[in-house]
Design a protein around this motif. Structure first.
Motif, PDB file in Angstrom:
ATOM      1  N   LYS A  18       0.839  -1.202   0.000  1.00 56.41           N
ATOM      2  CA  LYS A  18       0.000   0.000   0.000  1.00 56.41           C
ATOM      3  C   LYS A  18       0.870   1.247   0.000  1.00 56.41           C
ATOM      4  O   LYS A  18       1.795   1.372   0.798  1.00 56.41           O
ATOM      5  N   LEU A  19       0.555   2.165  -0.893  1.00 59.84           N
ATOM      6  CA  LEU A  19       1.259   3.435  -0.971  1.00 59.84           C
ATOM      7  C   LEU A  19       0.410   4.581  -0.446  1.00 59.84           C
ATOM      8  O   LEU A  19       0.920   5.580   0.046  1.00 59.84           O
ATOM      9  N   TYR A  20      -0.902   4.418  -0.577  1.00 65.70           N
ATOM     10  CA  TYR A  20      -1.835   5.456  -0.164  1.00 65.70           C
ATOM     11  C   TYR A  20      -3.213   4.808  -0.057  1.00 65.70           C
ATOM     12  O   TYR A  20      -3.546   3.919  -0.837  1.00 65.70           O
ATOM     13  N   GLU A  21      -3.991   5.281   0.910  1.00 68.08           N
ATOM     14  CA  GLU A  21      -5.349   4.775   1.058  1.00 68.08           C
ATOM     15  C   GLU A  21      -6.209   5.853   1.686  1.00 68.08           C
ATOM     16  O   GLU A  21      -5.762   6.579   2.576  1.00 68.08           O
ATOM     17  N   ASP A  22      -7.433   5.974   1.204  1.00 68.88           N
ATOM     18  CA  ASP A  22      -8.428   6.825   1.843  1.00 68.88           C
ATOM     19  C   ASP A  22      -9.747   6.063   1.832  1.00 68.88           C
ATOM     20  O   ASP A  22      -9.773   4.868   1.509  1.00 68.88           O
ATOM     21  N   GLU A  23     -10.841   6.723   2.153  1.00 66.88           N
ATOM     22  CA  GLU A  23     -12.123   6.013   2.270  1.00 66.88           C
ATOM     23  C   GLU A  23     -12.618   5.451   0.945  1.00 66.88           C
ATOM     24  O   GLU A  23     -13.376   4.488   0.919  1.00 66.88           O
ATOM     25  N   ALA A  24     -12.161   6.011  -0.174  1.00 67.35           N
ATOM     26  CA  ALA A  24     -12.686   5.589  -1.476  1.00 67.35           C
ATOM     27  C   ALA A  24     -11.675   4.901  -2.378  1.00 67.35           C
ATOM     28  O   ALA A  24     -12.063   4.269  -3.357  1.00 67.35           O
ATOM     29  N   THR A  25     -10.384   5.016  -2.058  1.00 65.79           N
ATOM     30  CA  THR A  25      -9.354   4.499  -2.965  1.00 65.79           C
ATOM     31  C   THR A  25      -8.249   3.751  -2.230  1.00 65.79           C
ATOM     32  O   THR A  25      -8.014   3.953  -1.040  1.00 65.79           O
ATOM     33  N   LEU A  26      -7.572   2.923  -2.993  1.00 69.90           N
ATOM     34  CA  LEU A  26      -6.370   2.237  -2.531  1.00 69.90           C
ATOM     35  C   LEU A  26      -5.342   2.366  -3.640  1.00 69.90           C
ATOM     36  O   LEU A  26      -5.665   2.138  -4.810  1.00 69.90           O
ATOM     37  N   CYS A  27      -4.133   2.751  -3.287  1.00 66.07           N
ATOM     38  CA  CYS A  27      -3.054   2.806  -4.264  1.00 66.07           C
ATOM     39  C   CYS A  27      -1.979   1.826  -3.831  1.00 66.07           C
ATOM     40  O   CYS A  27      -1.561   1.816  -2.672  1.00 66.07           O
ATOM     41  N   ILE A  28      -1.551   1.002  -4.783  1.00 73.25           N
ATOM     42  CA  ILE A  28      -0.549  -0.021  -4.498  1.00 73.25           C
ATOM     43  C   ILE A  28       0.608   0.086  -5.486  1.00 73.25           C
ATOM     44  O   ILE A  28       0.460   0.610  -6.586  1.00 73.25           O
ATOM     45  N   LEU A  29       1.745  -0.430  -5.065  1.00 73.81           N
ATOM     46  CA  LEU A  29       2.869  -0.574  -5.976  1.00 73.81           C
ATOM     47  C   LEU A  29       2.575  -1.777  -6.858  1.00 73.81           C
ATOM     48  O   LEU A  29       2.224  -2.851  -6.373  1.00 73.81           O
ATOM     49  N   ASP A  30       2.673  -1.591  -8.169  1.00 74.28           N
ATOM     50  CA  ASP A  30       2.402  -2.671  -9.119  1.00 74.28           C
ATOM     51  C   ASP A  30       3.552  -3.676  -9.056  1.00 74.28           C
ATOM     52  O   ASP A  30       4.718  -3.280  -9.034  1.00 74.28           O
ATOM     53  N   VAL A  47      -0.644   1.529  -9.075  1.00 72.86           N
ATOM     54  CA  VAL A  47      -2.024   1.382  -9.510  1.00 72.86           C
ATOM     55  C   VAL A  47      -2.934   2.032  -8.475  1.00 72.86           C
ATOM     56  O   VAL A  47      -2.811   1.760  -7.277  1.00 72.86           O
ATOM     57  N   VAL A  48      -3.842   2.886  -8.934  1.00 69.08           N
ATOM     58  CA  VAL A  48      -4.818   3.542  -8.068  1.00 69.08           C
ATOM     59  C   VAL A  48      -6.176   2.904  -8.350  1.00 69.08           C
ATOM     60  O   VAL A  48      -6.633   2.875  -9.490  1.00 69.08           O
ATOM     61  N   ILE A  49      -6.802   2.382  -7.299  1.00 72.08           N
ATOM     62  CA  ILE A  49      -7.991   1.545  -7.439  1.00 72.08           C
ATOM     63  C   ILE A  49      -9.151   2.129  -6.631  1.00 72.08           C
ATOM     64  O   ILE A  49      -8.991   2.443  -5.441  1.00 72.08           O
ATOM     65  N   PRO A  50     -10.341   2.245  -7.225  1.00 72.21           N
ATOM     66  CA  PRO A  50     -11.498   2.619  -6.413  1.00 72.21           C
ATOM     67  C   PRO A  50     -11.892   1.427  -5.544  1.00 72.21           C
ATOM     68  O   PRO A  50     -11.760   0.280  -5.969  1.00 72.21           O
ATOM     69  N   GLY A  94      -7.722  -0.887 -18.195  1.00 73.34           N
ATOM     70  CA  GLY A  94      -8.551  -1.888 -17.536  1.00 73.34           C
ATOM     71  C   GLY A  94      -8.717  -3.182 -18.288  1.00 73.34           C
ATOM     72  O   GLY A  94      -9.735  -3.847 -18.147  1.00 73.34           O
ATOM     73  N   GLN A  95      -7.746  -3.549 -19.067  1.00 68.64           N
ATOM     74  CA  GLN A  95      -7.891  -4.759 -19.869  1.00 68.64           C
ATOM     75  C   GLN A  95      -7.593  -6.028 -19.080  1.00 68.64           C
ATOM     76  O   GLN A  95      -8.331  -6.993 -19.169  1.00 68.64           O
ATOM     77  N   ARG A  96      -6.540  -6.040 -18.317  1.00 72.14           N
ATOM     78  CA  ARG A  96      -6.104  -7.284 -17.675  1.00 72.14           C
ATOM     79  C   ARG A  96      -6.838  -7.599 -16.383  1.00 72.14           C
ATOM     80  O   ARG A  96      -7.057  -8.754 -16.063  1.00 72.14           O
ATOM     81  N   VAL A  97      -7.175  -6.580 -15.617  1.00 80.85           N
ATOM     82  CA  VAL A  97      -7.929  -6.780 -14.379  1.00 80.85           C
ATOM     83  C   VAL A  97      -9.258  -6.058 -14.549  1.00 80.85           C
ATOM     84  O   VAL A  97      -9.280  -4.839 -14.709  1.00 80.85           O
ATOM     85  N   PRO A  98     -10.381  -6.778 -14.509  1.00 83.38           N
ATOM     86  CA  PRO A  98     -11.684  -6.147 -14.748  1.00 83.38           C
ATOM     87  C   PRO A  98     -12.213  -5.387 -13.527  1.00 83.38           C
ATOM     88  O   PRO A  98     -13.265  -5.693 -12.976  1.00 83.38           O
ATOM     89  N   HIS A  99     -11.413  -4.438 -13.061  1.00 82.22           N
ATOM     90  CA  HIS A  99     -11.772  -3.548 -11.962  1.00 82.22           C
ATOM     91  C   HIS A  99     -11.140  -2.211 -12.337  1.00 82.22           C
ATOM     92  O   HIS A  99      -9.933  -2.151 -12.592  1.00 82.22           O
ATOM     93  N   ALA A 100     -11.941  -1.152 -12.408  1.00 76.27           N
ATOM     94  CA  ALA A 100     -11.425   0.153 -12.818  1.00 76.27           C
ATOM     95  C   ALA A 100     -10.150   0.485 -12.052  1.00 76.27           C
ATOM     96  O   ALA A 100     -10.047   0.203 -10.853  1.00 76.27           O
ATOM     97  N   HIS A 101      -9.176   1.053 -12.736  1.00 76.95           N
ATOM     98  CA  HIS A 101      -7.950   1.474 -12.080  1.00 76.95           C
ATOM     99  C   HIS A 101      -7.165   2.427 -12.978  1.00 76.95           C
ATOM    100  O   HIS A 101      -7.347   2.444 -14.183  1.00 76.95           O
TER     101      HIS A 101
END
Length: 142
Positions: A18-30, A47-50, A94-101
């Protein structure tokens, strides 16, 4: 959705850096980092993920999309400070992982990301006025 790797990371069921997180998002090192022509890693791809599972970013609620881009900006600045790339490129595919990012890719002159845009430049041409007008009208009316 129960098999979504990003949802598992958000729930803490799958490990991530985890690089950053708030109530709506998570950011991770790919875990997949781009390498240069010399075989060295170009550090910082993230990668920044809702947190809500949505396949495409354009299906996010307006507030979620805003929070996602704010998080991307925060992390892009952190990447810039940590590794001092020329710029941080933003990809939304969003091609490889079917979750917006959003993918944040640090880039320097001559690296694979820079070459991608340099090599595609010859494919860009100013379109005729009537074609541009037609395209704009179709999008505006949709």
């Amino acid at each position: 959705m129960s098999e979504c790797i990003f949802c598992k990371m958000i729930k803490g069921e799958e490990s991530c850096r985890k690089l950053y997180e708030d109530e709506a998002t998570l950011c991770i090192l790919d875990i997949g980092q781009i390498i240069s022509d010399t075989g060295e890693f170009i550090p910082g791809r993230s990668v920044v993920i809702p947190k809500r599972h949505v396949t495409w970013f354009y299906d996010l609620e307006d507030e979620e999309a805003g929070q996602l881009f704010i998080a991307a900006k925060i992390v892009a600045n952190k990447i810039k400070k940590a590794f001092n790339p020329n710029f941080v490129t933003v990809f939304i595919r969003g091609q490889r992982v079917p979750h917006a990012h959003i993918i944040l890719q640090p880039s320097v002159e001559g690296d694979p990301t820079d070459r991608l845009f340099t090599n595609i430049r010859p494919s860009f041409k100013v379109a005729p006025e009537e074609l541009l007008n037609d395209m704009a009208q179709r999008i505006q009316e949709s």
